[in-house]
Design a protein around this motif. Structure first.
Motif, short mmCIF file in Angstrom:
data_model
loop_
_atom_site.label_atom_id
_atom_site.label_comp_id
_atom_site.label_asym_id
_atom_site.label_seq_id
_atom_site.Cartn_x
_atom_site.Cartn_y
_atom_site.Cartn_z
N PRO A 19 -0.04 -1.94 2.43
CA PRO A 19 0.63 -0.89 1.66
C PRO A 19 0.98 0.34 2.50
N ALA A 20 0.19 0.62 3.53
CA ALA A 20 0.55 1.74 4.41
C ALA A 20 1.86 1.44 5.12
N ALA A 21 1.99 0.25 5.69
CA ALA A 21 3.21 -0.10 6.42
C ALA A 21 4.42 -0.12 5.50
N PRO B 199 8.26 3.84 -3.67
CA PRO B 199 9.14 5.00 -3.80
C PRO B 199 10.39 4.93 -2.93
N TYR B 200 10.42 4.01 -1.97
CA TYR B 200 11.63 3.87 -1.16
C TYR B 200 12.70 3.13 -1.95
N VAL B 201 12.31 2.04 -2.60
CA VAL B 201 13.22 1.29 -3.46
C VAL B 201 12.40 0.84 -4.68
N LEU B 202 12.78 1.30 -5.85
CA LEU B 202 11.88 1.24 -7.00
C LEU B 202 11.66 -0.15 -7.57
N ASP B 203 12.53 -1.11 -7.24
CA ASP B 203 12.29 -2.47 -7.73
C ASP B 203 11.53 -3.31 -6.71
N ARG B 204 10.98 -2.65 -5.68
CA ARG B 204 10.25 -3.34 -4.61
C ARG B 204 8.75 -3.07 -4.70
N SER B 205 7.99 -4.01 -4.15
CA SER B 205 6.53 -3.91 -4.19
C SER B 205 6.03 -2.79 -3.28
N ALA B 206 4.91 -2.20 -3.69
CA ALA B 206 4.18 -1.25 -2.84
C ALA B 206 3.08 -1.95 -2.07
N CYS B 207 3.05 -3.28 -2.11
CA CYS B 207 2.01 -4.12 -1.53
C CYS B 207 0.67 -3.78 -2.18
N GLY B 208 -0.41 -4.35 -1.66
CA GLY B 208 -1.71 -4.14 -2.28
C GLY B 208 -2.82 -4.46 -1.32
N SER B 209 -4.06 -4.21 -1.70
CA SER B 209 -4.34 -3.75 -3.05
C SER B 209 -4.31 -2.23 -3.20
N SER B 210 -4.27 -1.49 -2.07
CA SER B 210 -4.24 -0.02 -2.16
C SER B 210 -2.82 0.47 -2.38
#
Length: 506
Positions: free
Chosen positions: A199-201, A161-172
């Motif tokens: 993903p939290a970071a 949600p910070y930058v929409l073409d970027r990963s949210a990491c995983g697996s959570s």
């Protein structure tokens, strides 16, 4: 960007509803806080999720549950400090609310279990509202070495949600993106190695991977009984401590939790802004260098820690390579055995795949599963020789020893430090379905393999992309880590809400 301008009001509505919940504890005749909060978050999911793909399923009776909890509060019954608070679950955690538990795979699309995981029962007994299930890296990112973090055949690709073409990491990934974007106040993730903390970071959150055995893993789709654990993902350290207080505890079906009750406490009680004063911390310099811009933010974090009275001792070198090599055999061997045990516990009329070999065959026959990457990790795991294999047993013993007694414990003993600090990982990378993740590195492996706790707290950003500061400690040191993280958080307040920018490219 016009679409997302209206999302700010939805996020604020959810935050206001949670504030109302907190106030309602002192004023029993207040408006129905749980129902208001639940409705606000369901509206946020409806509006934001078509872009973010963070939520896979919504609990069909979430509003009714919230309404009942408001009635309890009005009658003077308050189950916990989080009575009425909405929470999302990663979609590998079973909940008896009519939603399927899929782990992101079409093979489990009909896996409606009719049972709660023990940690879910603890949440509902404490009066939390289960909002629904979050998207994730399919099979918790164990299917392929070329996978895309946050992609699943069931849920699509989670966007940051910070930058929409970027990963949210995983697996959570869905749990992280959902809480960051205001789709829920709280979420539960699971981690084998980095799946809560990364993903939290990357989503600007607090994430805690507890000591393995503090939280039950029963009725959670597994990878590894040696390393799997569930944990909270929240916007504040205090909320993470409150959630952990609720979900921690022994489970007769999960022998790893035999010691949990002896270490369980009220993790939120006594959190102090002064917890860093006079505390010695080991600075894991061997976890720097993979992201120079993150390193610059980390140096500022070190200044902040010193300003709060912490004493810092550098640790420059540590050879993690032997641990990673042993970890691979452990995870692959346990995946085959643990997955078969989980599948055997599901309803065979709903889940036709009963073994890892069945899943491999299913994926090979299902084009939607194999559209972006393969399943070479599944195939490698299928070739392992079982939990009595001498090579596996040696790898398990070696990895635990190298990461625990000769890793984290040795560093703490030699430096006299209470905990280890490091940058959690670098900023989010661009989503690339053709080449997979461009993942630079992280500080997750030592605590993951040792089974020790790992807390990440926002420490700033790189061009608007959040990065986290890790606090790593010995087994059962959650209380210490949360206190240290709380003091750092309260001194810095680095978390910023997401801006939903389309890209950072020039």
């Amino acid at each position: 960007m016009t679409k997302f301008a209206s999302l700010k009001s939805v996020r604020l509505a959810g935050a206001a509803a949670i504030a109302l919940l907190a106030g309602a504890a002192q004023a029993q005749n207040s408006p129905p806080g749980a129902e208001m909060a639940t409705e606000a978050y369901l509206r946020a999911i409806q509006e934001k999720n078509p872009v973010l793909h963070a939520v896979i399923a919504v609990n069909p009776h979430a509003k009714a549950d919230a309404r009942a909890l408001d009635a309890e509060r009005k009658a003077g019954k308050i189950r916990s400090p989080l009575h009425g608070a909405p929470i999302l679950l990663k979609d590998n955690i079973e909940s008896n609310d009519g939603t399927a538990t899929t782990a992101g795979s079409l093979a489990l699309k009909d896996n409606v279990p009719g049972r709660d995981a023990p940690l879910v029962k603890r949440l509902t007994d404490a009066g939390l509202v289960i909002l629904g299930k979050t998207n994730l890296s399919e099979w918790a990112n164990i299917r392929s070495n070329h996978s895309i973090s946050g992609w699943s055949a069931v849920g699509g690709t989670v966007r940051n949600p910070y930058v929409l073409d970027r990963s949210a990491c995983g697996s959570s990934s869905g749990s992280g993106a959902a809480v960051a974007a205001g789709l829920a106040h709280l979420a539960i993730g699971t981690e084998t190695d980095g799946s809560i903390t990364c993903p939290a970071a990357i989503n600007g959150l607090v994430g805690l991977k507890p000591t393995v055995g503090l939280v039950s893993r029963t009725h959670i789709v597994p990878i590894s009984h040696s390393q799997d654990t569930a944990g909270p993902m929240t916007t504040t350290v205090e909320d993470a401590a409150k959630v952990l207080t609720i979900i921690a505890g022994s489970d007769p079906a999960d022998p790893a939790t035999n010691d949990a009750d002896a270490h369980k406490t009220d993790y939120a009680k006594g959190l102090s802004k002064d917890a860093l004063k006079g505390v010695k911390l080991a600075v894991a310099r061997f976890y720097t260098g993979y992201s120079p811009k993150t390193d610059a933010v980390f140096e500022n974090a070190l200044k902040d820690l010193r300003a709060q009275g912490a004493i810092l001792v550098d640790v420059k070198d540590f050879d993690e390579a032997p641990i990673g090599k042993a970890e691979g055999l452990v995870l692959n061997t346990e995946l085959k055995a643990d997955m078969a045990a989980y599948l055997a516990s599901t309803d065979p009329t709903k889940v036709k795949t009963r073994t890892l070999a069945d899943l491999i065959a299913f994926n090979a026959a299902e084009p939607k599963e194999m559209v972006w990457f393969g399943q070479e990790t599944f195939e490698k795991a299928e070739k392992t020789k079982g939990l009595s294999d001498p090579d596996y047993l040696k790898a398990l013993a070696d990895s635990k020893r190298l990461a625990g007694p000769e890793g984290i414990d040795r560093i703490l003993k030699e430096t006299g430090a209470a905990a280890i600090i490091a940058p959690t990982t670098g900023p989010a990378w661009t989503i690339d379905p053709l080449n997979g993740d461009n993942y630079g590195g992280s500080s997750t492996t030592l605590p993951a393999v040792a089974g020790y706790p790992h807390l990440t707290v926002p420490m700033g950003d790189v061009t608007g992309l959040p990065v986290g500061l890790s606090f790593i400690g010995p087994a059962w040191s959650e209380k210490l880590l949360l206190n240290l993280g709380y003091a750092y958080e309260q001194a810095t307040h680095h978390r910023k809400p997401p801006a939903f920018r389309p890209t950072v490219a020039p």
